[in-house]
Design a protein around this motif. Structure first.
Motif, short mmCIF file in Angstrom:
data_model
loop_
_atom_site.label_atom_id
_atom_site.label_comp_id
_atom_site.label_asym_id
_atom_site.label_seq_id
_atom_site.Cartn_x
_atom_site.Cartn_y
_atom_site.Cartn_z
N PRO A 107 -24.51 -3.32 13.64
CA PRO A 107 -24.11 -4.28 13.25
C PRO A 107 -25.09 -4.75 11.76
O PRO A 107 -26.11 -4.09 11.74
CB PRO A 107 -24.64 -5.23 14.39
N SER A 108 -24.52 -5.70 11.27
CA SER A 108 -25.16 -6.34 9.82
C SER A 108 -26.48 -7.11 10.19
O SER A 108 -27.15 -7.22 9.53
CB SER A 108 -24.35 -6.87 8.91
N ALA A 109 -26.64 -7.61 11.51
CA ALA A 109 -27.57 -8.69 12.13
C ALA A 109 -27.52 -8.50 13.52
O ALA A 109 -26.72 -8.20 14.15
CB ALA A 109 -27.39 -9.82 11.43
N GLY A 112 -22.79 -9.94 5.46
CA GLY A 112 -21.97 -10.28 6.95
C GLY A 112 -21.99 -11.59 7.24
O GLY A 112 -20.97 -12.16 8.12
N TRP A 113 -23.02 -12.25 7.18
CA TRP A 113 -23.27 -13.94 7.23
C TRP A 113 -22.22 -14.74 6.37
O TRP A 113 -21.98 -16.08 6.83
CB TRP A 113 -24.67 -14.40 7.25
N CYS A 114 -21.72 -14.26 5.23
CA CYS A 114 -20.73 -14.97 4.38
C CYS A 114 -19.58 -14.40 4.12
O CYS A 114 -18.74 -14.97 3.42
CB CYS A 114 -21.55 -14.96 3.13
N ASN A 115 -19.17 -13.41 5.09
CA ASN A 115 -17.64 -12.85 5.18
C ASN A 115 -17.36 -12.15 3.98
O ASN A 115 -16.26 -12.48 3.24
CB ASN A 115 -16.72 -13.96 5.45
N SER A 136 -20.15 -7.66 21.01
CA SER A 136 -18.62 -7.58 21.32
C SER A 136 -17.81 -7.97 20.11
O SER A 136 -16.72 -7.07 20.00
CB SER A 136 -18.34 -8.73 22.10
N LEU A 137 -18.04 -8.76 19.19
CA LEU A 137 -17.49 -8.81 18.01
C LEU A 137 -17.38 -7.66 17.07
O LEU A 137 -16.28 -7.15 16.63
CB LEU A 137 -17.96 -10.07 17.13
N CYS A 138 -18.56 -6.91 17.24
CA CYS A 138 -18.60 -5.71 16.13
C CYS A 138 -17.67 -4.56 16.97
O CYS A 138 -17.02 -3.82 16.19
CB CYS A 138 -20.22 -5.07 16.11
N GLU A 139 -17.64 -4.58 18.32
CA GLU A 139 -17.08 -3.54 18.93
C GLU A 139 -15.53 -3.81 18.74
O GLU A 139 -14.79 -2.89 18.48
CB GLU A 139 -17.32 -3.51 20.41
N LYS A 140 -15.09 -5.00 18.60
CA LYS A 140 -13.71 -5.49 18.40
C LYS A 140 -13.40 -4.96 16.98
O LYS A 140 -12.23 -4.47 16.79
CB LYS A 140 -13.54 -6.90 18.49
N SER A 167 -21.70 -3.01 3.72
CA SER A 167 -21.50 -3.99 4.92
C SER A 167 -20.10 -4.63 5.07
O SER A 167 -19.80 -5.06 3.77
CB SER A 167 -22.66 -5.13 4.71
N VAL A 168 -19.38 -4.50 5.84
CA VAL A 168 -17.93 -5.12 5.82
C VAL A 168 -17.79 -6.37 6.66
O VAL A 168 -18.68 -6.35 7.88
CB VAL A 168 -17.12 -3.97 6.24
N PRO A 169 -16.90 -7.38 6.40
CA PRO A 169 -16.76 -8.35 7.52
C PRO A 169 -16.42 -7.88 8.86
O PRO A 169 -15.56 -7.22 8.79
CB PRO A 169 -15.80 -9.25 6.83
N ALA A 170 -16.86 -8.28 9.99
CA ALA A 170 -16.44 -8.05 11.13
C ALA A 170 -15.70 -9.03 11.86
O ALA A 170 -15.11 -8.96 12.86
CB ALA A 170 -17.60 -7.55 12.05
N GLY A 171 -15.59 -10.25 11.26
CA GLY A 171 -14.76 -11.45 11.85
C GLY A 171 -15.78 -12.51 12.07
O GLY A 171 -16.68 -12.59 11.71
#
Length: 465
Positions: free
Chosen positions: A370-372, A184-187, A267-271, A414-418
């Protein structure tokens, strides 16, 4: 093809081109080593590099003899917690620095048999503890999106190697989010498979200590599916069929407000969850099925019991104990203080969560978290002492969001969320029922088709664009 073109290919594409003769393994190894040389220095993701002449010779042998394995000629790096013959396995500890294992771990043997070429090791926290990749042997690994912050852990070096374009797919391991929070932290993507799918180390106890597992990481779900088949010793299957339409998704958010979250994470995860709506999935918010205390109390005791069992010999030796990080000593001492009924009581709490989770899976195909709970933190910190003003009472409380899946050995991608306002990445955990590894990967593949975060937003450092 240019270096960028070759390294932008997926693992499956690279392997297919080598098998067909359209791409030489030696050429792929050359451009891989050029990329490592160009970007690894400030990142410190890959450690214990092997000699260049040896690596090129192995690649030339693939070209000469033909690609006989599913991943013949594919460069990769092995996590520095795993045994691979010919490379030291320091585990980030001075106790093991320079130690050369005599055998491969089973999943490493499977990767070697598939024809993968091991370039080096990927950096990890000492003993894999802490979710932040730094140790006294190899130092800290920086986040490729901001060199002053953490990349997560314990598969931090692996995630950075992927994000920075040095590797197409790598192995990792996960007890408390170690394949998930660095992804998550490295996209990039990380997968904790159903417990037991990928074999552990030879000699591991397999009945009581079911918390940690090995798994794949990649820049797309299909590459992880391919590497997972290899790591597990299964017959390699074809490409994933992306599927999300009609998928029933339960959003657990911050566990009903029980977990502290830094501003912007939810908010980012919900997006990002809106992507699944667009794909025809059904996304619904879910109230937590039981209290956070049930999860945490089960986790903290079972984890300490497991870690004490594995590190007791080091702790009992005063000279080796002096070289152990304080967090490792804390875990061992807590574990040694437990009695049989303490462990039984923790197992009862774990069972409560299992029953509640199975009821949730009657309503949902995938659960999401969320991943974190916070954004990547300062690289010089040992661990974050607070989240959004809430004090963390242990060195690992800040990773509490990862334990629901870990306790039950559930498959998670774990998928990237932006990206947040500061330009740092975040991820989502897609959690499936036991054994639903392929289904969760297919849902992740559908998400990847329309987002492609690792390809559309690579880090802008050292010539990576």
């Amino acid at each position: 093809m240019t270096q960028h073109d070759l390294l932008s290919l997926s693992l499956r594409e690279q392997a297919a081109r080598i098998a067909s003769g359209d791409l030489k393994a030696e050429r792929l190894m050359e451009v891989t080593l050029e990329r490592v040389d160009a970007v690894n220095g400030p990142l410190n993701a890959i450690v214990s590099m092997r000699a260049i002449d040896e690596l090129l010779a192995e690649a030339r042998a693939v070209d000469r003899d033909g690609a006989t394995g599913a991943l013949a000629g594919m460069p990769t790096a092995i996590k520095d917690l795993h045994d691979a013959v010919g490379m030291p396995n320091s585990q980030g500890s001075p106790i093991y620095a320079g130690l050369l294992p005599e055998t491969d771990d089973p999943h490493v043997a499977h990767m070697r048999a598939a024809g993968m070429i091991f370039v080096g090791k990927t950096n990890t926290p000492e003993f894999g503890l802490g979710g932040h990749t730094y140790n006294p042997v190899h130092g800290a690994t920086a986040n490729p999106y901001n060199l002053t912050v953490s990349c997560g852990g314990s598969s931090g070096g692996a995630a950075v190697a992927l994000a920075a374009g040095m590797m197409s797919a790598v192995d990792g391991s996960d007890m408390m989010g170690s394949l998930r929070n660095p992804a998550g932290w490295c996209n990039v993507y990380g997968m904790r498979p159903t417990h037991g799918l990928v074999p552990g180390a030879v000699g591991d106890e397999i009945f009581l200590h079911k918390l940690s597992t090995r798994g794949p990481m990649g820049r797309c779900p299909d590459d992880m599916a391919l590497l997972l088949d290899v790591m597990a010793g299964l017959e390699v299957r074809g490409a994933l069929e992306p599927r999300a339409e009609g998928c029933r998704i339960g959003w657990l958010a911050d566990w009903g407000g029980a977990w502290a979250m830094e501003p912007g994470v939810l908010s980012l995860c919900e997006k990002a969850l809106g992507v699944f709506d667009d794909l025809g999935a059904n996304v619904d918010a879910v109230a937590p099925p039981l209290s956070r205390e049930v999860l945490w109390n089960a986790w903290v005791d079972l984890r300490a019991f497991t870690l004490a069992s594995g590190s007791r010999d080091l702790y009992d030796d005063p000279d080796k104990r002096a070289l152990m990080k304080p967090e490792a000593i804390w875990e061992v001492e807590r574990g040694l203080s437990l009695n049989a009924m303490d462990v039984h009581d923790a197992s009862i709490l774990r069972t409560q969560w299992f029953r509640a989770a199975m009821e949730l899976f009657e309503r949902f195909d995938v659960l999401v978290l969320p991943s974190a709970q916070l954004w990547p933190f300062d690289l010089t910190w040992i661990w974050p002492r607070a989240i959004a003003g809430v004090e963390m009472d242990t060195y690992h409380r800040w990773m509490e969001v990862t334990i629901p899946a870990s306790l039950l050995g559930l498959p998670v991608v774990s998928v990237p969320a932006g990206f947040g306002e500061a330009g740092l990445p975040m991820g989502l955990q897609l959690i499936g029922r036991p054994g639903a590894d392929r289904q969760v990967l297919e849902v992740a593949a559908a998400y990847h088709e329309v987002t492609r975060w690792p390809q559309s937003r690579p880090p802008l450092i050292s010539g990576i664009n």
